[in-house]
Design an enzyme around this catalytic site. Structure first.
Site, PDB file in Angstrom:
ATOM      1  N   LYS A 118      -6.045 -26.706  25.676  1.00 28.41           N
ATOM      2  CA  LYS A 118      -6.486 -28.078  25.435  1.00 28.41           C
ATOM      3  C   LYS A 118      -7.378 -28.613  26.547  1.00 28.41           C
ATOM      4  O   LYS A 118      -8.300 -29.396  26.303  1.00 28.41           O
ATOM      5  CB  LYS A 118      -5.270 -28.976  25.237  1.00 28.41           C
ATOM      6  N   HIS A 237       6.438 -33.614  14.867  1.00 22.55           N
ATOM      7  CA  HIS A 237       5.013 -33.401  15.172  1.00 22.55           C
ATOM      8  C   HIS A 237       4.398 -32.305  14.300  1.00 22.55           C
ATOM      9  O   HIS A 237       3.336 -31.767  14.636  1.00 22.55           O
ATOM     10  CB  HIS A 237       4.812 -33.055  16.650  1.00 22.55           C
ATOM     11  N   ARG A 294      -8.733 -21.262  13.306  1.00 25.33           N
ATOM     12  CA  ARG A 294      -8.213 -20.442  12.211  1.00 25.33           C
ATOM     13  C   ARG A 294      -8.249 -21.269  10.935  1.00 25.33           C
ATOM     14  O   ARG A 294      -8.602 -22.450  10.949  1.00 25.33           O
ATOM     15  CB  ARG A 294      -6.768 -20.033  12.502  1.00 25.33           C
TER      16      ARG A 294
END
Length: 503
Positions: A118, A237, A294
């Site tokens: 990230k 989440h 992906r």
């Protein structure tokens, strides 16, 4: 061009079937791999050839890149499609595939490495002025320094694992007093889940919506976006219900977010199908979160509103063909919804369930699509993700897509395990969802598990049920063993029984 003649799908279940079907339509020979637990799985029976790659545990089968490459060499395979999960975002595996002279149906290992972290992803997109959530630009391990930064950013904040995903290594911190404990917990979880304890800090966006943009790029520098998906209905989440398009994006906001997504892809020279994820706040400010390198679980809703087959587009890009369309050629038609049908109990904090599909009847009719990998009589294995199917509906507008989903849920007959079907009905009939006024806190703010319970029986029915229950208890009393005096046959949930090794 690099023509693919034989494709191995390095995955299982519904996504393996999904890829195999598109490959078959393209005249490509197919190879499936499977673990011992999946010996009788539908994707194994569907493929032209199938090879067992190991025991049930993923680490001994679906994650064994060396075994998968050996199968490719043995069977003359020239390309691998990784699906999602398992090795799909493993840059080392993608590199090994290319070094073996095979085609990897996905982005380059370099793009995976940039977007797989990230922090490096944020650094890569800075040149394109992509809006980012306020916070640290690099990993931080000094607790005192991190606490100072958190106070400058302003609570509440998020501590997030740099290599994270699926909500792991993520902690919400509401004030300075709990910061140190939560940071250490985030680091510990990140090390356990990803082998990497690097964490960073972001401002916690209250009441956010999770909006993601599908992108597609070829080897000739062309990148387009295929509009957005709304993914705000989540538990732990992780997404449960997705739709396309979002009910809150205006054409102008859609164009701006779409262009940002294309720029994110351009920042890492992306090829193939990928997804750029954003947070959208209550004032419609959006912030880049991450890029998934992906195919996404929820890709069918994008296929429904664009008329494209994303798997076929992936394969064509991998063969070297340019995209056959430009951004201005793409339009949104209708509305699509997806419900992830999990083997989970929504009344028990979505605890995974296992067992046999005693009844399994798919819904049918106009605008209904079911992507699954099971049939009646099959067992739900404990070793993998508990998703049974993706139930997708398509309509001329959002109202019709919702009506069709409600009808499809009612027609979907599954017994033997608990599922998220009833939860789907709950969400789709809730005023907050129907109005479009919801965010990622939907379950916390609106979901009452008690409302999923069946209606209480009348007095006469209750008396009959009680009598039958007493009779069953009398005839099925647990018996003491002669040696220990311990009872056997006590009721244990299927999930708990497997976890404890009880048979």
């Amino acid at each position: 061009m690099k023509k693919i003649s034989k494709l191995l799908v390095a995955n299982r279940g519904e996504i393996a079937l999904r890829v195999l079907r598109s490959a078959k339509e393209m005249g490509i020979a197919t190879v499936a791999i499977y673990s011992e637990a999946d010996r009788n799985a539908l994707h194994v029976r569907y493929a032209d050839e199938a090879v067992c790659v190991g025991p049930p545990a993923s680490k001994d089968s679906y994650l064994r890149g060396d075994k998968i490459l050996a199968v490719c060499q043995e069977l003359g395979v020239d390309a691998i499609h990784p699906g999602y999960g398992f090795l799909s975002e493993n840059a080392g595996f993608a590199r090994a595939v290319k070094e073996a002279g095979l085609i990897f149906v996905g982005p380059s290992p370099e793009a995976m490495e940039i977007m797989g972290d990230k922090l490096s992803a944020k650094q890569a997109v800075q040149a394109y002025n992509i809006p980012l959530v306020p916070g640290t630009a690099e990993a931080i391990s000094d607790v005192a320094a991190a606490k100072q930064i958190a106070q400058e950013v302003g609570f509440p904040i998020l501590i997030k694992a740099s290599a994270g995903g699926g909500g792991k290594g993520m902690r919400i911190v509401n004030n300075a007093d709990e910061f140190e404990e939560q940071m250490q917990l985030a680091i510990n979880e990140a090390v356990s889940a990803f082998g990497d304890g690097a964490v960073f800090i972001e401002k916690f966006v209250t009441g956010p919506r999770h909006i993601e943009i599908q992108v597609l790029g070829d080897e000739h520098g062309h990148i387009v976006h295929l509009f957005e998906r709304e993914c705000s209905i989540q538990r732990r989440h992780q997404k449960v219900i997705e739709e396309a398009p979002s009910s809150v994006l205006t054409p102008e906001l859609r164009a701006r977010m779409g262009q940002c997504a294309v720029d994110v892809a351009r920042a890492c020279d992306y090829t193939g199908a990928g997804t750029v994820e954003f947070l959208l706040d209550d004032k419609h400010n959006f912030y880049f979160l991450e890029m998934n390198t992906r195919l996404q679980v929820e890709h069918p809703v994008t296929e429904q509103i664009t008329g494209l087959d994303l798997v076929k587009e992936q394969i064509r890009v991998a063969e070297g063909y340019p995209l056959p369309f430009a951004q201005e050629d793409l339009t949104i038609t209708g509305h699509a919804l997806e419900l992830r049908v999990y083997a989970e109990d929504p009344q028990n904090n979505f605890l995974p369930d296992i067992g046999t599909l005693s009844t399994y009847v798919r819904p049918q009719g106009p605008g209904v699509r079911v992507d699954d990998g099971f049939e009646q009589g099959m067992d739900i294995p404990i070793y993998y993700d508990p998703m049974i199917a993706k139930l997708v509906t398509f309509g001329a507008d959002r109202a019709e897509a919702i009506a069709r989903m409600l009808r499809a849920i009612e027609e979907y007959k599954i017994t033997g395990i608990e599922t998220t079907l009833a939860f789907g009905t709950y969400v789709l009939t809730h005023p907050a969802f129907v109005s479009g006024n919801f965010d990622t806190n939907f379950i916390k703010d609106h979901f009452n598990p008690a409302n999923l319970a069946p209606a209480a029986p009348d007095e006469a029915t209750a008396k009959v049920a009680a009598a039958l229950g007493a009779l069953l208890l009398e005839t099925k009393k647990p018996k003491a063993t002669a040696a220990t005096g311990e009872t056997t046959g006590a009721a244990v949930s299927g999930w708990r029984r497997n976890r404890l090794g009880v048979r």
